[in-house]
Design a protein around this motif. Sequence first.
Motif, short mmCIF file in Angstrom:
data_model
loop_
_atom_site.label_atom_id
_atom_site.label_comp_id
_atom_site.label_asym_id
_atom_site.label_seq_id
_atom_site.Cartn_x
_atom_site.Cartn_y
_atom_site.Cartn_z
N ASP A 1 0.84 -1.18 0.00
CA ASP A 1 0.00 0.00 0.00
C ASP A 1 0.89 1.25 0.00
OD1 ASP A 1 -2.13 1.70 0.27
OD2 ASP A 1 -2.56 1.20 2.36
N PRO A 2 0.65 2.21 -0.91
CA PRO A 2 -0.41 2.33 -1.91
C PRO A 2 0.09 2.04 -3.32
CG PRO A 2 0.56 4.47 -1.61
CD PRO A 2 1.39 3.49 -0.79
N TYR A 3 1.24 1.38 -3.43
CA TYR A 3 1.84 1.18 -4.75
C TYR A 3 1.08 0.15 -5.57
CZ TYR A 3 5.56 3.57 -2.25
OH TYR A 3 6.28 4.47 -1.51
N GLU B 1 -4.78 -2.13 -8.08
CA GLU B 1 -4.80 -0.68 -8.18
C GLU B 1 -3.72 -0.11 -7.29
OE1 GLU B 1 -8.56 0.75 -6.85
OE2 GLU B 1 -8.10 0.45 -4.73
N GLY B 2 -3.39 1.15 -7.54
CA GLY B 2 -2.38 1.80 -6.72
C GLY B 2 -1.54 2.77 -7.53
N TYR B 3 -0.59 3.37 -6.86
CA TYR B 3 0.27 4.37 -7.49
C TYR B 3 1.01 3.78 -8.68
CZ TYR B 3 4.07 7.77 -7.98
OH TYR B 3 4.97 8.68 -8.48
N ASP C 1 -1.26 3.14 -11.70
CA ASP C 1 -1.58 4.38 -12.41
C ASP C 1 -0.38 4.87 -13.22
OD1 ASP C 1 -4.06 4.24 -11.34
OD2 ASP C 1 -3.84 5.93 -9.97
N LYS D 1 -2.68 12.06 -4.81
CA LYS D 1 -3.86 11.19 -4.87
C LYS D 1 -3.74 10.02 -3.90
CE LYS D 1 -6.22 7.97 -7.99
NZ LYS D 1 -6.26 7.42 -9.38
N TRP D 2 -2.60 9.38 -3.88
CA TRP D 2 -2.46 8.16 -3.09
C TRP D 2 -1.90 8.39 -1.70
CZ3 TRP D 2 -4.99 4.06 -4.57
CH2 TRP D 2 -5.31 3.91 -5.92
N TRP D 3 -1.40 9.60 -1.43
CA TRP D 3 -0.87 9.90 -0.09
C TRP D 3 -1.81 10.83 0.68
CZ3 TRP D 3 2.40 7.59 -3.26
CH2 TRP D 3 3.45 6.87 -2.75
#
Length: 485
Positions: free
Chosen positions: A58-60, A69-71, A74, A399-401
């Motif tokens: 998480d969140p990679y 899904e994740g960084y 994307d 977005k992910w942090w």
Amino acid sequence: MEEAFRLALCVMMGLLLLRGSRLAGAIETGNAVSKGGDEEGQGATDPQTLTVTTILQDPYAMARGTELEGYCLDLLDKLAKMLHFNYKVTIVKDGRYGAVSSSGNWTGMVGEIVRQEADLAVAPLTITSVRDEVISFTTPFLATGIGILLRKDAASQGASLFGFLAPFSKETWTGVMVAYLLTCLCLFLAARLSPCEWKEPKSEENHFTFLNSLWFGAGALTLQGAAPYPKALSGRIIAAIWWLFTISLLAAYIANSTALLRSGNELLPIQTFEDLVKQREIEFGTIESSSTFQFFKNSRNPIHQMIYEYMDKRRDYVLVKNYHEAVQRVLESNYAFIGESISQDLLAARHCNLMRAPEVVGARGFGIATAKGSPWANKLSLAVLKLGESGDLDYLRNKWWETTCFHKGSDTWSPLKPQAMGGLFLVLAIGLALGVIVALVELSNKSRHAAEREKKSCCSVLMEEMSHRFRIKEGARENPERVKP
């Protein structure tokens, strides 16, 4: 004639048929080239399918049912659109990033790239010199370092004894103490030099001793006031400047104390790796066989060597297998996790009772890994640079942090440094110098008038006056003898 006409007609028809067959052959050949060209052109633009390995973190990269899904997903999607390739994502089989095993083979995602089981590794894979010898890395898509992840209440243990000193840094407290002593000394000198404060040093006693000056300065520092009060202009200048200094100092102390209490980090004894090594209440470790562990192993810094020796001797107790285990251990026990600072920022954003210590060492970055000599390395590096310039990497980072906590802890507060109060110290120094100069002017003026009356040189009278004013004990012994009949 008729036969000749028929012969000519047959010849003409034969020529026409021959020409038609050649034209038809030419058209068919043209269609074949065009089709082949189209096929070749279409084959050149057909997206190549690449096998991409990653790791669940998480969140990679996170599993949501059958999808990922994740960084990193994307990021991979944006790169695929820019460079026109398809991809198939697989999770690394052994769940490791990549290190050399005891048999000399590479494990984890690095091993899969080396064995050509995958074309790319898009994950939080740290760029190191050892890994770069066997695989190629792109330009870093995330900058990071090595930090300390702590539980807030565990980090606060045993730090309340001198918590009242936290609003100012050590340098600021040292400056305040020096300013206090220097002010009291200048006040003592002004009281000795000024004839308005001490008219007759031969017969009168000066109540402004150095101890009384210290008491007066301490009283002003606490806004209480303490006698004796200065009567001369020089002493009052010094006192007024000191009052201004103390009021501003107390205002800064109260303001920074308020910010400190609101930040929630008022009792954080572990600010650096040196603080972590010196304490004994909290255990600390990192992920086994990780780049962080290798960093401390190879570092020549004495503090880093102490950290490595601690972890190496207790590797069965302090080393963890992954970030999930590290977070659970930090949450459930007195344990500090040493790892990538950017990943720790995410953990602190997701778990509001966790925080990262301010110090970060070992600046590094996460890069996309490819096989050695792969043409995709340069293409992906250029694409990552373009994403950084366009702001897409910052967008993905935000977005992910995204944090769900209401405060950021140590990022919102820090002890007040002397540089922030440089102007205040400068005003105090100017005021002290002005007070002493005024005292010297007052004494010089009195000495000049006395020299005119006694027909002596001004310098001799001034030196005699100063010798009387600073020989306190001799004057005290002579006074009783003069008073006796």
